[in-house]
Scaffold this motif. Structure first.
Motif, PDB file in Angstrom:
ATOM      1  N   GLN A   3     -30.618 -20.215  -6.813  1.00 17.83           N
ATOM      2  CA  GLN A   3     -31.306 -19.718  -5.635  1.00 17.83           C
ATOM      3  C   GLN A   3     -30.320 -19.543  -4.491  1.00 17.83           C
ATOM      4  O   GLN A   3     -29.443 -20.377  -4.283  1.00 17.83           O
ATOM      5  CB  GLN A   3     -32.396 -20.707  -5.197  1.00 17.83           C
ATOM      6  CG  GLN A   3     -33.542 -20.845  -6.165  1.00 17.83           C
ATOM      7  CD  GLN A   3     -34.532 -19.713  -6.006  1.00 17.83           C
ATOM      8  OE1 GLN A   3     -34.420 -18.911  -5.078  1.00 17.83           O
ATOM      9  NE2 GLN A   3     -35.470 -19.631  -6.941  1.00 17.83           N
ATOM     10  N   VAL A   4     -30.459 -18.438  -3.816  1.00 20.12           N
ATOM     11  CA  VAL A   4     -29.642 -18.147  -2.638  1.00 20.12           C
ATOM     12  C   VAL A   4     -30.588 -17.944  -1.466  1.00 20.12           C
ATOM     13  O   VAL A   4     -31.555 -17.189  -1.567  1.00 20.12           O
ATOM     14  CB  VAL A   4     -28.784 -16.891  -2.860  1.00 20.12           C
ATOM     15  CG1 VAL A   4     -28.043 -16.519  -1.582  1.00 20.12           C
ATOM     16  CG2 VAL A   4     -27.808 -17.107  -4.010  1.00 20.12           C
ATOM     17  N   GLN A   5     -30.303 -18.636  -0.382  1.00 27.73           N
ATOM     18  CA  GLN A   5     -31.098 -18.472   0.824  1.00 27.73           C
ATOM     19  C   GLN A   5     -30.242 -17.855   1.930  1.00 27.73           C
ATOM     20  O   GLN A   5     -29.120 -18.299   2.170  1.00 27.73           O
ATOM     21  CB  GLN A   5     -31.653 -19.807   1.316  1.00 27.73           C
ATOM     22  CG  GLN A   5     -32.684 -20.432   0.407  1.00 27.73           C
ATOM     23  CD  GLN A   5     -32.033 -21.188  -0.750  1.00 27.73           C
ATOM     24  OE1 GLN A   5     -31.067 -21.902  -0.572  1.00 27.73           O
ATOM     25  NE2 GLN A   5     -32.581 -21.006  -1.950  1.00 27.73           N
ATOM     26  N   GLY A  33     -27.349 -22.473  -0.788  1.00 29.71           N
ATOM     27  CA  GLY A  33     -27.793 -22.429  -2.172  1.00 29.71           C
ATOM     28  C   GLY A  33     -26.638 -22.099  -3.116  1.00 29.71           C
ATOM     29  O   GLY A  33     -25.499 -22.447  -2.857  1.00 29.71           O
ATOM     30  N   SER A  34     -26.946 -21.370  -4.168  1.00 27.91           N
ATOM     31  CA  SER A  34     -25.977 -21.066  -5.219  1.00 27.91           C
ATOM     32  C   SER A  34     -25.125 -19.853  -4.853  1.00 27.91           C
ATOM     33  O   SER A  34     -25.230 -18.781  -5.463  1.00 27.91           O
ATOM     34  CB  SER A  34     -26.717 -20.815  -6.526  1.00 27.91           C
ATOM     35  OG  SER A  34     -27.501 -21.938  -6.876  1.00 27.91           O
ATOM     36  N   TYR A  71     -29.714 -10.353  -3.405  1.00 27.63           N
ATOM     37  CA  TYR A  71     -30.043 -11.434  -2.476  1.00 27.63           C
ATOM     38  C   TYR A  71     -30.178 -10.892  -1.053  1.00 27.63           C
ATOM     39  O   TYR A  71     -29.246 -10.274  -0.522  1.00 27.63           O
ATOM     40  CB  TYR A  71     -28.962 -12.516  -2.511  1.00 27.63           C
ATOM     41  CG  TYR A  71     -28.699 -13.034  -3.904  1.00 27.63           C
ATOM     42  CD1 TYR A  71     -27.556 -12.677  -4.595  1.00 27.63           C
ATOM     43  CD2 TYR A  71     -29.623 -13.868  -4.536  1.00 27.63           C
ATOM     44  CE1 TYR A  71     -27.319 -13.136  -5.873  1.00 27.63           C
ATOM     45  CE2 TYR A  71     -29.398 -14.332  -5.822  1.00 27.63           C
ATOM     46  CZ  TYR A  71     -28.245 -13.960  -6.488  1.00 27.63           C
ATOM     47  OH  TYR A  71     -28.024 -14.407  -7.756  1.00 27.63           O
TER      48      TYR A  71
END
Length: 121
Positions: free
Chosen positions: A1-3, A26-27, A110
């Motif tokens: 997950q990327v925020q 995140g990642s 993203y």
């Protein structure tokens, strides 16, 4: 997950300036590029500027000279300094995270939720 969380939008008069920020979490270890896009009312989304982790940049022609993208790798944050704003810069501005190959940027997986910039007197 990327925020990706944008901030800094608002109402500004023509000729004014704003600085947008986007914090990534995140990642994100495999991602080496970030960018700003915008979508004006009734128009398609367009790239504003992109920057790699090494500092390579790319700008849309219409933004060159007025907008500057920068990043703080230690903070995983990208900035967009916008000067001499015009009413046509009114748009939702989105942060994106992606990849830079050394030759081209690639984004699309993203996205942040956006921050609204309104340029009006």
């Amino acid at each position: 997950q990327v925020q990706l969380v944008e901030s800094g939008g608002g109402l500004v008069q023509p000729g004014g300036s704003l600085r947008l920020s986007c914090a990534a979490s995140g990642s994100i270890f495999s991602l080496n590029a970030m960018a700003w896009y915008r979508r004006a009312p009734g128009k398609e989304r367009e790239l504003v500027a992109a920057i790699s982790s090494g500092g390579s940049t790319s700008y849309a022609d219409s933004m060159k000279g007025r907008f500057t993208i920068s990043r703080d790798n230690a903070k995983n944050t990208v900035y967009l300094q916008m000067n001499n704003l015009k009413p046509e810069d009114t748009a939702m501005y989105y942060c994106a995270a992606g990849y830079y190959s050394g030759s081209y940027f690639r984004f699309g997986d993203y996205w942040g939720k956006g921050t609204l910039v309104t340029v009006s007197s």
